[in-house]
Motif scaffolding. Structure first.
Motif, PDB file in Angstrom:
ATOM      1  N   THR A   1    -101.418  67.502  77.028  1.00  0.00           N
ATOM      2  CA  THR A   1    -100.813  67.669  78.750  1.00  0.00           C
ATOM      3  C   THR A   1    -101.905  68.132  79.500  1.00  0.00           C
TER       4      THR A   1
ATOM      5  N   SER B   1     -96.245  64.206  88.548  1.00  0.00           N
ATOM      6  CA  SER B   1     -96.163  64.704  87.504  1.00  0.00           C
ATOM      7  C   SER B   1     -97.925  65.143  87.248  1.00  0.00           C
ATOM      8  N   GLY B   2     -98.348  63.928  87.148  1.00  0.00           N
ATOM      9  CA  GLY B   2     -99.652  63.199  86.565  1.00  0.00           C
ATOM     10  C   GLY B   2    -101.236  63.651  87.644  1.00  0.00           C
TER      11      GLY B   2
ATOM     12  N   GLU C   1     -94.671  58.292  80.746  1.00  0.00           N
ATOM     13  CA  GLU C   1     -95.616  59.205  79.982  1.00  0.00           C
ATOM     14  C   GLU C   1     -97.142  58.352  79.306  1.00  0.00           C
TER      15      GLU C   1
ATOM     16  N   ASN D   1    -100.304  68.351  88.024  1.00  0.00           N
ATOM     17  CA  ASN D   1    -101.458  68.319  86.674  1.00  0.00           C
ATOM     18  C   ASN D   1    -103.125  68.583  86.891  1.00  0.00           C
TER      19      ASN D   1
ATOM     20  N   SER E   1     -99.656  58.225  82.597  1.00  0.00           N
ATOM     21  CA  SER E   1    -100.062  58.542  82.883  1.00  0.00           C
ATOM     22  C   SER E   1    -101.575  59.147  82.300  1.00  0.00           C
TER      23      SER E   1
END
Length: 518
Positions: A283, A150-151, A59, A154, A63
């Motif tokens: 984020t 997740s990146g 993270e 997003n 990321s």
């Protein structure tokens, strides 16, 4: 743009709220079943080591380095370009992580000596922690792959699935406590399983975007080399708070049974609002800032940062006051049962005071650092992180020495205060540099906005001090009575805070536009 950011932040915050609530259910169960003794200390260190790697690498460095490069490819290239980049990053990252995981499991005794040297005086405690680490360490590999997925999601504006994913870990740990509440080994097994499930949970969403290519090794690819080059300074720059927390745990391992656990439970309370609001905003703005930088839109870039800072202060200041002024009731209500004694409540409360004092510093770092990483400027925040880390380490060592000399039972709270100090130093340096380089210019209306916040927070603080009372009175109440009392006091504080802001003229439209008058 800020209206979209507010909506996206709300989605992330809602999903994170669910995860954090389940996290508290988990921690209440762990505190009740295991208290703050030797076995719980061993498990928490075994969990903290891969979590440190997760926050620092997955993270943190990965990321923050991957998302700007991927967002730039997405904005300026084709869908196939983005798909090819994901294929080589997934293959290369997976291969490297597999090797790291194997080394970590084999070197578990050495890692335990480094991260919890105080366990060396208790052979059984050290052996237990080492065994647990061999089960929890692979979590780093799976959660790193999850962070990559997740990146990507997003970057395409799909925030709900990544934000919901942490719920899986809490569900697994809660289930493990039900299976056998007397053995911390089941908790370690649950961490291992949760890592696999969290990564698998992302895959259908990637498939729907046609972004589930076959992984391939690509170390020689220019974009992979670029990501790796960006990661090196970020490994330090984005994770200074985690390094400070681990130093606290290492020093706390010398302070006797319970110190590691007291810090953990206090940190969990501090992480609740940090995760729901501060990390959610950080984020959401990173992909937006990366695209704005790629399009050379400096004014929009500054307005996005301005909006993020206002939102952080709007939510963060009352959250920090609540953590400090309402620490005793919160700890007593959430953890003060079963094996978690009244002394544990008191010691955890002291640590929460210290963490609460640094909450705004932690929060500001979460939204200021993306202002550098979105521009692929990694070395400046790295330098600031090193400076702040050194300040925190010096304070931690000083506090630890004094605690040993004068036999302070609350020495762990001083360690938490050192971590908070390092966060404030880091945040101050980051903000000053963004202002100096004219990357960020404050928008209109900050004066009126600040006065409204000041008045509303004074009202809320007075209400909490009046209604809160001493921790001993809370410990005399049953679980249900504590929960009801905390709920209505928190609700009253929220109503008083936002009601005061409304009376003073703050309206929802002020939160939807960046750089506008407030």
């Amino acid at each position: 743009m800020s209206g979209s950011l507010l909506k996206s932040s709300g989605v992330v915050a809602a999903m994170t709220l669910l995860s954090r609530v389940l996290g508290f259910v988990r921690d209440v169960m762990l505190a009740t079943a295991f208290g703050a003794g030797a076995s719980m200390d061993a498990f928490l260190i075994a969990l903290k080591i891969p979590n440190f790697g997760r926050r620092m690498f997955a993270e943190g460095a990965f990321s923050q380095a991957f998302v700007p490069v991927f967002a730039q490819t997405q904005a300026t290239g084709t869908h196939e370009d983005a798909r090819d980049l994901l294929a080589v990053v997934m293959g290369t990252l997976g291969g490297i992580l597999a090797v790291i995981t194997l080394i970590g499991c084999l070197a578990a005794p050495l890692l335990m000596y480094v991260f919890a040297p105080g366990f060396g005086s208790d052979v059984q405690k050290q052996a237990l922690a080492t065994d647990l680490l061999r089960w929890t360490f692979p979590y780093l590999m799976f959660i790193s792959l999850t962070a990559m997925a997740s990146g990507v999601l997003n970057s395409y504006g799909r925030f709900a699935v990544p934000a919901f994913t942490p719920v899986i870990l809490n569900v697994c740990l809660i289930a493990a406590a039900f299976v056998d509440a007397g053995s911390v080994y089941w908790l370690a097994y649950a961490v291992f399983l949760a890592g696999i499930l969290q990564f698998a949970f992302q895959l259908p969403s990637l498939a729907r975007l046609r972004l589930l290519p076959w992984p391939r090794w690509g170390w020689g690819q220019p974009q992979v080399r670029n990501i790796v080059g960006l990661m090196i300074p970020v490994l330090i720059g984005s994770s200074v708070a985690q390094i400070s927390l681990l130093l606290d745990s290492a020093l706390a391992s010398f302070l006797g049974d319970g110190a590691v656990s007291w810090l953990y439970y206090a940190d969990r309370l501090m992480e609740f609002p940090l995760g729901i609001f501060s990390i959610a905003i950080g984020t959401v703005i990173l992909p937006t800032l990366a695209v704005q930088h790629a399009r050379q839109s400096g004014a929009a870039f500054s307005q996005t940062l301005d909006w993020a800072l206002r939102m952080i202060l709007l939510i963060g200041v009352p959250a920090a006051l609540g953590l400090v002024l309402f620490a005793g009731p919160l700890v007593a209500t959430l953890f003060g049962y079963g094996a978690f004694t009244s002394d544990d409540v008191q010691m955890t409360m002291f640590a929460l005071w210290s963490y609460g004092a640094g909450f705004i510093g932690f929060s500001l770092v979460k939204v200021l650092v993306p202002g550098f990483y979105a521009r692929q400027e990694m070395r400046v925040p790295m330098r600031f992180a090193v400076i702040s880390l050194c300040c925190g380490m010096a304070m931690s060592l000083t506090v630890f020495t004094l605690a040993q000399v004068f036999d302070w039972r609350a020495g762990h709270a001083g360690l938490a205060a050192a971590t908070s100090t390092s966060a404030w130093v880091n945040a101050g340096l980051l903000l000053h540099r963004l202002r100096r380089d004219r990357v960020y210019q404050p928008g209109q209306g900050w004066g009126a906005f600040s006065l409204r916040l000041l008045a509303a927070n004074v009202v809320m603080a007075g209400l909490l001090l009046w209604l809160g009372g001493g921790v001993d009175a809370w410990l005399l109440l049953g679980m249900g009575a504590r929960a009801v009392k905390v709920a209505w006091i928190v609700a009253a504080a929220v109503v008083a805070y936002f009601g005061c802001l409304f009376v003073l003229g703050l309206r929802p439209r002020h939160l939807r536009r960046a750089g506008g008058a407030a």
